[in-house]
Design a protein around this motif. Sequence first.
Motif, mmCIF file in Angstrom:
data_model
loop_
_atom_site.group_PDB
_atom_site.id
_atom_site.type_symbol
_atom_site.label_atom_id
_atom_site.label_comp_id
_atom_site.label_asym_id
_atom_site.label_seq_id
_atom_site.Cartn_x
_atom_site.Cartn_y
_atom_site.Cartn_z
ATOM 1 N N LEU A 112 0.820 -1.217 0.000
ATOM 2 C CA LEU A 112 0.000 0.000 0.000
ATOM 3 C C LEU A 112 0.852 1.265 0.000
ATOM 4 O O LEU A 112 0.502 2.264 -0.630
ATOM 5 N N SER A 113 1.984 1.253 0.673
ATOM 6 C CA SER A 113 2.818 2.458 0.800
ATOM 7 C C SER A 113 3.409 2.917 -0.534
ATOM 8 O O SER A 113 3.858 4.047 -0.660
ATOM 9 N N LYS A 114 3.398 2.059 -1.543
ATOM 10 C CA LYS A 114 3.954 2.426 -2.854
ATOM 11 C C LYS A 114 2.891 2.946 -3.821
ATOM 12 O O LYS A 114 3.204 3.324 -4.940
ATOM 13 N N HIS A 115 1.644 2.974 -3.372
ATOM 14 C CA HIS A 115 0.557 3.470 -4.222
ATOM 15 C C HIS A 115 0.656 5.001 -4.307
ATOM 16 O O HIS A 115 0.789 5.686 -3.299
ATOM 17 N N LYS A 116 0.620 5.518 -5.527
ATOM 18 C CA LYS A 116 0.732 6.964 -5.739
ATOM 19 C C LYS A 116 -0.061 7.327 -6.990
ATOM 20 O O LYS A 116 0.136 6.735 -8.045
ATOM 21 N N ILE A 117 -0.967 8.301 -6.825
ATOM 22 C CA ILE A 117 -1.797 8.735 -7.951
ATOM 23 C C ILE A 117 -1.724 10.244 -8.107
ATOM 24 O O ILE A 117 -1.354 10.966 -7.184
ATOM 25 N N GLY A 118 -2.089 10.707 -9.276
ATOM 26 C CA GLY A 118 -2.240 12.136 -9.535
ATOM 27 C C GLY A 118 -3.661 12.393 -9.996
ATOM 28 O O GLY A 118 -4.240 11.583 -10.718
ATOM 29 N N ILE A 119 -4.230 13.493 -9.547
ATOM 30 C CA ILE A 119 -5.546 13.912 -10.043
ATOM 31 C C ILE A 119 -5.384 15.330 -10.578
ATOM 32 O O ILE A 119 -4.921 16.223 -9.865
ATOM 33 N N THR A 120 -5.740 15.509 -11.839
ATOM 34 C CA THR A 120 -5.666 16.821 -12.477
ATOM 35 C C THR A 120 -7.083 17.350 -12.653
ATOM 36 O O THR A 120 -7.930 16.685 -13.253
ATOM 37 N N PHE A 121 -7.321 18.537 -12.093
ATOM 38 C CA PHE A 121 -8.619 19.209 -12.184
ATOM 39 C C PHE A 121 -8.530 20.267 -13.285
ATOM 40 O O PHE A 121 -7.565 21.037 -13.322
ATOM 41 N N TYR A 122 -9.540 20.317 -14.148
ATOM 42 C CA TYR A 122 -9.556 21.251 -15.275
ATOM 43 C C TYR A 122 -10.649 22.298 -15.079
ATOM 44 O O TYR A 122 -11.808 21.962 -14.845
ATOM 45 N N SER A 123 -10.262 23.560 -15.198
ATOM 46 C CA SER A 123 -11.213 24.660 -15.027
ATOM 47 C C SER A 123 -12.166 24.728 -16.216
ATOM 48 O O SER A 123 -11.890 24.175 -17.285
ATOM 49 N N PRO A 124 -13.262 25.464 -16.049
ATOM 50 C CA PRO A 124 -14.082 25.782 -17.225
ATOM 51 C C PRO A 124 -13.284 26.739 -18.118
ATOM 52 O O PRO A 124 -12.226 27.240 -17.717
ATOM 53 N N LEU A 125 -13.803 27.014 -19.271
ATOM 54 C CA LEU A 125 -13.187 28.001 -20.146
ATOM 55 C C LEU A 125 -13.234 29.349 -19.448
ATOM 56 O O LEU A 125 -14.263 29.742 -18.897
ATOM 57 N N LEU A 126 -12.112 30.034 -19.418
ATOM 58 C CA LEU A 126 -11.984 31.326 -18.737
ATOM 59 C C LEU A 126 -11.457 32.367 -19.712
ATOM 60 O O LEU A 126 -10.681 32.042 -20.617
ATOM 61 N N SER A 127 -11.846 33.616 -19.527
ATOM 62 C CA SER A 127 -11.212 34.713 -20.256
ATOM 63 C C SER A 127 -9.876 34.985 -19.585
ATOM 64 O O SER A 127 -9.782 35.025 -18.360
ATOM 65 N N TYR A 128 -8.847 35.163 -20.395
ATOM 66 C CA TYR A 128 -7.487 35.326 -19.872
ATOM 67 C C TYR A 128 -6.946 36.689 -20.276
ATOM 68 O O TYR A 128 -6.932 37.051 -21.445
ATOM 69 N N PHE A 129 -6.480 37.444 -19.271
ATOM 70 C CA PHE A 129 -5.975 38.794 -19.512
ATOM 71 C C PHE A 129 -4.467 38.894 -19.370
ATOM 72 O O PHE A 129 -3.905 39.951 -19.585
ATOM 73 N N GLY A 130 -3.821 37.826 -18.949
ATOM 74 C CA GLY A 130 -2.376 37.840 -18.818
ATOM 75 C C GLY A 130 -1.931 37.560 -17.391
ATOM 76 O O GLY A 130 -2.717 37.150 -16.538
ATOM 77 N N ILE A 131 -0.642 37.819 -17.170
ATOM 78 C CA ILE A 131 -0.048 37.622 -15.843
ATOM 79 C C ILE A 131 0.386 38.983 -15.321
ATOM 80 O O ILE A 131 1.076 39.732 -16.007
ATOM 81 N N LEU A 132 -0.033 39.304 -14.108
ATOM 82 C CA LEU A 132 0.326 40.557 -13.475
ATOM 83 C C LEU A 132 0.897 40.243 -12.098
ATOM 84 O O LEU A 132 0.233 39.589 -11.286
ATOM 85 N N GLU A 133 2.122 40.688 -11.857
ATOM 86 C CA GLU A 133 2.792 40.482 -10.575
ATOM 87 C C GLU A 133 2.719 39.028 -10.121
ATOM 88 O O GLU A 133 2.433 38.723 -8.971
ATOM 89 N N GLY A 134 2.955 38.111 -11.062
ATOM 90 C CA GLY A 134 2.990 36.690 -10.735
ATOM 91 C C GLY A 134 1.632 36.047 -10.532
ATOM 92 O O GLY A 134 1.532 34.998 -9.889
#
Length: 167
Positions: A112-134
């Motif tokens: 059991l200790s070697k079991h490892k999974i990843g779950i990726t959550f996907y957002s809805p479509l979003l309007s994107y304005f860029g990156i500001l101050e990180g």
Amino acid sequence: MKISKIRLAYRVIIDSSSTIIWDKYVFEDTFKEYKMQSQQFNSPENPKNTFRELLTENEKASQLHFLVGIAADGYVEQLKGSFHRVSDVLGNQYFPFVNYQLDIVNSDFTDLSKHKIGITFYSPLLSYFGILEGNYIVSKNTENRNEYETIMFPVQPHLSICYIQKE
């Protein structure tokens, strides 16, 4: 101003060191499902203990990502479309998602200790304005308008733009 549409993806890794109760339930149930489902891909003559070994032996074992992911469906439904570990810059802890994908990083049906999974959550479509101050500046409103209510998510590990649609 031309506004792109994007989807964000946030990936969480769950393993035996996970301390959040939700993660522990997902961990235990996906391990049980892995043990059960992996039998159909394993050879009785030359059994493989780990997922990676099993994939090397039988390429159809890649179906285990999906089959094991079914065990997480009920837990993901409990989140009701908001993953509460990703904060915006105001401290509101939610990441809106419309879909998810589970992948097996590795597993060993004897340990059991070697079991490892990843779950990726996907957002809805979003309007994107860029990156500001990180920070990613986005809006849930994807209709062309002159005014947008925005959300700012800090650029951080495990959060990525996974889809871009240019206007």
